[in-house]
Motif scaffolding. Sequence first.
Motif, PDB file in Angstrom:
ATOM      1  N   GLN A 206     -15.665 -26.927 -13.516  1.00  0.00           N
ATOM      2  CA  GLN A 206     -17.025 -26.606 -13.945  1.00  0.00           C
ATOM      3  C   GLN A 206     -17.071 -25.286 -14.712  1.00  0.00           C
ATOM      4  OE1 GLN A 206     -19.981 -28.479 -13.648  1.00  0.00           O
ATOM      5  NE2 GLN A 206     -18.378 -29.995 -13.272  1.00  0.00           N
ATOM      6  N   LEU A 207     -16.253 -24.330 -14.301  1.00  0.00           N
ATOM      7  CA  LEU A 207     -16.201 -23.059 -15.026  1.00  0.00           C
ATOM      8  C   LEU A 207     -15.709 -23.265 -16.451  1.00  0.00           C
ATOM      9  CD1 LEU A 207     -14.773 -20.555 -12.368  1.00  0.00           C
ATOM     10  CD2 LEU A 207     -17.132 -20.787 -13.166  1.00  0.00           C
ATOM     11  N   PHE A 208     -14.659 -24.067 -16.609  1.00  0.00           N
ATOM     12  CA  PHE A 208     -14.148 -24.329 -17.951  1.00  0.00           C
ATOM     13  C   PHE A 208     -15.152 -25.129 -18.784  1.00  0.00           C
ATOM     14  CE2 PHE A 208      -9.897 -23.471 -16.048  1.00  0.00           C
ATOM     15  CZ  PHE A 208      -9.496 -22.500 -16.951  1.00  0.00           C
ATOM     16  N   GLU A 209     -15.932 -25.981 -18.122  1.00  0.00           N
ATOM     17  CA  GLU A 209     -16.963 -26.718 -18.858  1.00  0.00           C
ATOM     18  C   GLU A 209     -18.012 -25.763 -19.412  1.00  0.00           C
ATOM     19  OE1 GLU A 209     -20.079 -30.460 -18.226  1.00  0.00           O
ATOM     20  OE2 GLU A 209     -19.132 -29.506 -16.493  1.00  0.00           O
ATOM     21  N   ARG A 210     -18.405 -24.783 -18.613  1.00  0.00           N
ATOM     22  CA  ARG A 210     -19.390 -23.801 -19.081  1.00  0.00           C
ATOM     23  C   ARG A 210     -18.825 -22.931 -20.202  1.00  0.00           C
ATOM     24  NH1 ARG A 210     -23.937 -23.155 -16.071  1.00  0.00           N
ATOM     25  NH2 ARG A 210     -24.033 -24.302 -14.098  1.00  0.00           N
ATOM     26  N   LEU A 211     -17.506 -22.730 -20.176  1.00  0.00           N
ATOM     27  CA  LEU A 211     -16.863 -21.946 -21.228  1.00  0.00           C
ATOM     28  C   LEU A 211     -16.491 -22.799 -22.439  1.00  0.00           C
ATOM     29  CD1 LEU A 211     -14.520 -19.754 -18.985  1.00  0.00           C
ATOM     30  CD2 LEU A 211     -16.636 -19.037 -20.111  1.00  0.00           C
ATOM     31  N   HIS A 212     -16.786 -24.111 -22.351  1.00  0.00           N
ATOM     32  CA  HIS A 212     -16.551 -25.054 -23.450  1.00  0.00           C
ATOM     33  C   HIS A 212     -15.060 -25.227 -23.762  1.00  0.00           C
ATOM     34  CE1 HIS A 212     -20.860 -25.082 -24.099  1.00  0.00           C
ATOM     35  NE2 HIS A 212     -20.851 -23.759 -24.196  1.00  0.00           N
ATOM     36  N   TYR A 213     -14.239 -25.179 -22.716  1.00  0.00           N
ATOM     37  CA  TYR A 213     -12.820 -25.513 -22.854  1.00  0.00           C
ATOM     38  C   TYR A 213     -12.627 -26.936 -22.335  1.00  0.00           C
ATOM     39  CZ  TYR A 213     -11.821 -20.576 -23.736  1.00  0.00           C
ATOM     40  OH  TYR A 213     -11.783 -19.311 -24.270  1.00  0.00           O
TER      41      TYR A 213
ATOM     42  N   ILE B 223      -8.126 -30.365 -15.311  1.00  0.00           N
ATOM     43  CA  ILE B 223      -8.324 -29.955 -13.919  1.00  0.00           C
ATOM     44  C   ILE B 223      -9.071 -31.027 -13.139  1.00  0.00           C
ATOM     45  CG2 ILE B 223      -9.499 -28.273 -12.451  1.00  0.00           C
ATOM     46  CD1 ILE B 223      -8.849 -26.156 -14.539  1.00  0.00           C
ATOM     47  N   GLU B 224     -10.078 -31.639 -13.757  1.00  0.00           N
ATOM     48  CA  GLU B 224     -10.818 -32.688 -13.053  1.00  0.00           C
ATOM     49  C   GLU B 224      -9.928 -33.899 -12.786  1.00  0.00           C
ATOM     50  OE1 GLU B 224     -14.378 -33.606 -15.142  1.00  0.00           O
ATOM     51  OE2 GLU B 224     -15.435 -31.809 -14.441  1.00  0.00           O
ATOM     52  N   LEU B 225      -9.101 -34.257 -13.751  1.00  0.00           N
ATOM     53  CA  LEU B 225      -8.178 -35.364 -13.524  1.00  0.00           C
ATOM     54  C   LEU B 225      -7.224 -35.046 -12.375  1.00  0.00           C
ATOM     55  CD1 LEU B 225      -6.959 -38.093 -14.338  1.00  0.00           C
ATOM     56  CD2 LEU B 225      -5.528 -36.873 -15.995  1.00  0.00           C
ATOM     57  N   THR B 226      -6.729 -33.816 -12.340  1.00  0.00           N
ATOM     58  CA  THR B 226      -5.833 -33.408 -11.253  1.00  0.00           C
ATOM     59  C   THR B 226      -6.544 -33.481  -9.903  1.00  0.00           C
ATOM     60  OG1 THR B 226      -4.659 -31.923 -12.768  1.00  0.00           O
ATOM     61  CG2 THR B 226      -4.343 -31.561 -10.415  1.00  0.00           C
ATOM     62  N   ALA B 227      -7.803 -33.057  -9.864  1.00  0.00           N
ATOM     63  CA  ALA B 227      -8.565 -33.110  -8.613  1.00  0.00           C
ATOM     64  C   ALA B 227      -8.751 -34.549  -8.142  1.00  0.00           C
ATOM     65  CB  ALA B 227      -9.924 -32.441  -8.801  1.00  0.00           C
ATOM     66  N   TYR B 228      -9.052 -35.447  -9.059  1.00  0.00           N
ATOM     67  CA  TYR B 228      -9.270 -36.840  -8.673  1.00  0.00           C
ATOM     68  C   TYR B 228      -7.963 -37.520  -8.267  1.00  0.00           C
ATOM     69  CZ  TYR B 228     -13.806 -35.978 -10.829  1.00  0.00           C
ATOM     70  OH  TYR B 228     -15.036 -35.460 -11.145  1.00  0.00           O
ATOM     71  N   VAL B 229      -6.871 -37.118  -8.899  1.00  0.00           N
ATOM     72  CA  VAL B 229      -5.564 -37.602  -8.445  1.00  0.00           C
ATOM     73  C   VAL B 229      -5.300 -37.116  -7.022  1.00  0.00           C
ATOM     74  CG1 VAL B 229      -3.069 -37.392  -8.805  1.00  0.00           C
ATOM     75  CG2 VAL B 229      -4.567 -37.870 -10.741  1.00  0.00           C
TER      76      VAL B 229
ATOM     77  N   GLY C 208     -12.049 -29.389  -3.885  1.00  0.00           N
ATOM     78  CA  GLY C 208     -13.300 -28.747  -4.274  1.00  0.00           C
ATOM     79  C   GLY C 208     -13.078 -27.516  -5.135  1.00  0.00           C
ATOM     80  N   SER C 209     -12.025 -26.757  -4.843  1.00  0.00           N
ATOM     81  CA  SER C 209     -11.706 -25.578  -5.657  1.00  0.00           C
ATOM     82  C   SER C 209     -11.320 -25.978  -7.071  1.00  0.00           C
ATOM     83  CB  SER C 209     -10.569 -24.788  -5.002  1.00  0.00           C
ATOM     84  OG  SER C 209     -10.927 -24.361  -3.707  1.00  0.00           O
ATOM     85  N   LEU C 210     -10.557 -27.065  -7.194  1.00  0.00           N
ATOM     86  CA  LEU C 210     -10.193 -27.553  -8.529  1.00  0.00           C
ATOM     87  C   LEU C 210     -11.432 -27.967  -9.316  1.00  0.00           C
ATOM     88  CD1 LEU C 210      -7.005 -29.732  -7.822  1.00  0.00           C
ATOM     89  CD2 LEU C 210      -7.102 -27.497  -8.934  1.00  0.00           C
ATOM     90  N   LEU C 211     -12.334 -28.684  -8.665  1.00  0.00           N
ATOM     91  CA  LEU C 211     -13.547 -29.124  -9.360  1.00  0.00           C
ATOM     92  C   LEU C 211     -14.426 -27.937  -9.742  1.00  0.00           C
ATOM     93  CD1 LEU C 211     -14.399 -32.263  -7.209  1.00  0.00           C
ATOM     94  CD2 LEU C 211     -13.496 -32.219  -9.537  1.00  0.00           C
ATOM     95  N   PHE C 212     -14.448 -26.916  -8.904  1.00  0.00           N
ATOM     96  CA  PHE C 212     -15.203 -25.704  -9.245  1.00  0.00           C
ATOM     97  C   PHE C 212     -14.614 -25.038 -10.488  1.00  0.00           C
ATOM     98  CE2 PHE C 212     -15.755 -21.072  -8.846  1.00  0.00           C
ATOM     99  CZ  PHE C 212     -17.142 -21.002  -8.863  1.00  0.00           C
ATOM    100  N   CYS C 213     -13.287 -24.978 -10.552  1.00  0.00           N
ATOM    101  CA  CYS C 213     -12.636 -24.423 -11.744  1.00  0.00           C
ATOM    102  C   CYS C 213     -12.940 -25.271 -12.975  1.00  0.00           C
ATOM    103  CB  CYS C 213     -11.128 -24.328 -11.526  1.00  0.00           C
ATOM    104  SG  CYS C 213     -10.628 -23.121 -10.282  1.00  0.00           S
TER     105      CYS C 213
END
Length: 233
Positions: free
Chosen positions: A172-179, A186-192, A165-170
């Motif tokens: 989302q932060l990068f998505e808002r920052l458009h990175y 990070i999302e791929l790492t979380a799903y792995v 959950g912490s990875l997915l939260f991070c």
Amino acid sequence: MLKDILKNLQDFLLHPRQTWPYPRLVLDTIVSGLTLFMIVILTLRLFGFGDDTLFGENGMLETLQLVALGAATVVAILAAVRLRPAGRFVATTTALICLVFFLREIPSCKPDLALACVPREAHRIVPTACGLLLLLQAFLMFRTSPIALLRMMHPAFSWPLIFVGSLLFCGQLFERLHYQAFEEMIELTAYVGLFLINAWMFKSSYRVNIWHGISEMAGALLQRLQTSNNHRR
């Protein structure tokens, strides 16, 4: 009375009876996720694919995330079939979580997008249904054995889901920052990480005593379910 409650709460938090038996999960998740990300990026770059193909909507990395989530969901279901009732509760929980995120990664159908999509209503109905199922099975577990449920909710045992959950939260932060690159990585790492959690549970289903620490105080109903499950095998 208040002192006794606080003392019991302190004892519960500081002296967990059960911890997650796969302590290398964080290291394995980070190494596996980043390695997979780098292999995909370098390979596709060699073939001349651009950023839109790699990081864009419905791009290669999002497709890879769907594959990881789909595999994690299937493995969690297989683990739930084989595990004892306490382990089945954990496997079912992660399977429902994986299903919610799997649907989240699939875009809604639009006039210009009729394939590889789901109806817009599904993004509301399926997560709601999964949430209700989670609450229902938590209620049933509580009725069966509050002790077992509390043990599984303790951070010492549930930290893998907190980590994911912490990875997915991070992400989302990068998505808002458009990175986009960092978000997809990070999302791929979380799903792995979710896949590794479920794969470990499936592997543990072949080890007889791995869930005994939780199940030993799970109450009469859990014991009856376990006996019935052993007879079916």
